[in-house]
Motif scaffolding. Sequence first.
Motif, PDB file in Angstrom:
ATOM      1  N   PHE A 134       0.829  -1.193   0.000  1.00 40.13           N
ATOM      2  CA  PHE A 134       0.000   0.000   0.000  1.00 40.13           C
ATOM      3  C   PHE A 134       0.870   1.252   0.000  1.00 40.13           C
ATOM      4  N   VAL A 135       0.222   2.391  -0.237  1.00 40.69           N
ATOM      5  CA  VAL A 135       0.832   3.715  -0.230  1.00 40.69           C
ATOM      6  C   VAL A 135       0.195   4.506   0.911  1.00 40.69           C
ATOM      7  N   VAL A 136       0.993   5.307   1.609  1.00 39.00           N
ATOM      8  CA  VAL A 136       0.434   6.084   2.727  1.00 39.00           C
ATOM      9  C   VAL A 136      -0.009   7.473   2.259  1.00 39.00           C
ATOM     10  N   ASP A 168      -6.539  -3.756   3.821  1.00 33.57           N
ATOM     11  CA  ASP A 168      -7.977  -3.508   3.780  1.00 33.57           C
ATOM     12  C   ASP A 168      -8.389  -2.691   2.562  1.00 33.57           C
ATOM     13  N   GLU A 169      -9.702  -2.691   2.307  1.00 30.73           N
ATOM     14  CA  GLU A 169     -10.245  -2.083   1.092  1.00 30.73           C
ATOM     15  C   GLU A 169      -9.948  -0.596   0.997  1.00 30.73           C
ATOM     16  N   TYR A 174      -7.238   3.751  -1.913  1.00 30.57           N
ATOM     17  CA  TYR A 174      -6.356   4.916  -1.913  1.00 30.57           C
ATOM     18  C   TYR A 174      -5.120   4.654  -2.763  1.00 30.57           C
ATOM     19  N   THR A 175      -4.521   3.493  -2.574  1.00 22.88           N
ATOM     20  CA  THR A 175      -3.299   3.137  -3.302  1.00 22.88           C
ATOM     21  C   THR A 175      -3.549   3.102  -4.798  1.00 22.88           C
ATOM     22  N   HIS A 176      -4.652   2.494  -5.206  1.00 25.65           N
ATOM     23  CA  HIS A 176      -4.968   2.398  -6.626  1.00 25.65           C
ATOM     24  C   HIS A 176      -5.133   3.782  -7.248  1.00 25.65           C
ATOM     25  N   GLY A 177      -5.880   4.647  -6.574  1.00 26.21           N
ATOM     26  CA  GLY A 177      -6.070   5.993  -7.093  1.00 26.21           C
ATOM     27  C   GLY A 177      -4.779   6.779  -7.157  1.00 26.21           C
ATOM     28  N   TRP A 178      -3.952   6.659  -6.125  1.00 23.80           N
ATOM     29  CA  TRP A 178      -2.690   7.392  -6.101  1.00 23.80           C
ATOM     30  C   TRP A 178      -1.748   6.907  -7.198  1.00 23.80           C
TER      31      TRP A 178
END
Length: 217
Positions: A134-136, A168-169, A174-178
Amino acid sequence: MTENTPWNPVVLFSKPEEERAGTPLLVLFHGYLANEEDLMGLAGYLPDEFTVASVRAPVALGPGYTWFPLMNEPDYSVDRVVSAVQDVSDWLDSIKDQHSSVTLLGFSMGMAVASTLLRHRPAEFAAVVGLSGFVVPAEGNAFFHDEELAELKVPFFWGRDQADPVIDEARVEYTHGWLNGYTKLTKVLYAGMGHSISMQELGHVKEFLTHTVLGRR
């Protein structure tokens, strides 16, 4: 680390020191409660040209180490992420000049470390690989230079299982959009893989690194 005490991490290298000069560097960041040995087994499945460096996270916890607190823990903050990644960035400064390029690979929490490094110094990395991670959110922290990254569109491979039980979803969304907004994204889903790395995925990572970093078709 204090300003006068540079971080000196435990690092495993795939090549002896005398064979590293001029090679592309691939830096590995392990996940939560793992260590530098966790991802080193990947080296044999990746292009031989790379010097692979697997880095131990700074905070001992349970059976392994962590880069920062989990995002759902009360002591998590973006400042804790930045502090850890700044130390990694400073360490990389001490070795990167002997290599032809630097590429980052992170698993799970390690993907947050790799992507934060990319966001701090977008022009310095050839590509990034994120596996089941994931991305923060930057939360306005000046450490993140996302607009500069958006101009560069650095190649980013993101592999995961849509049914990953750990990430988690909300973090996935968030990661996908970023990633879509700020990188040149290659996204691949692997059914049945869970929160792990599959042989099929390793094959795709090898192809990605060969094409994007080594420039071979």
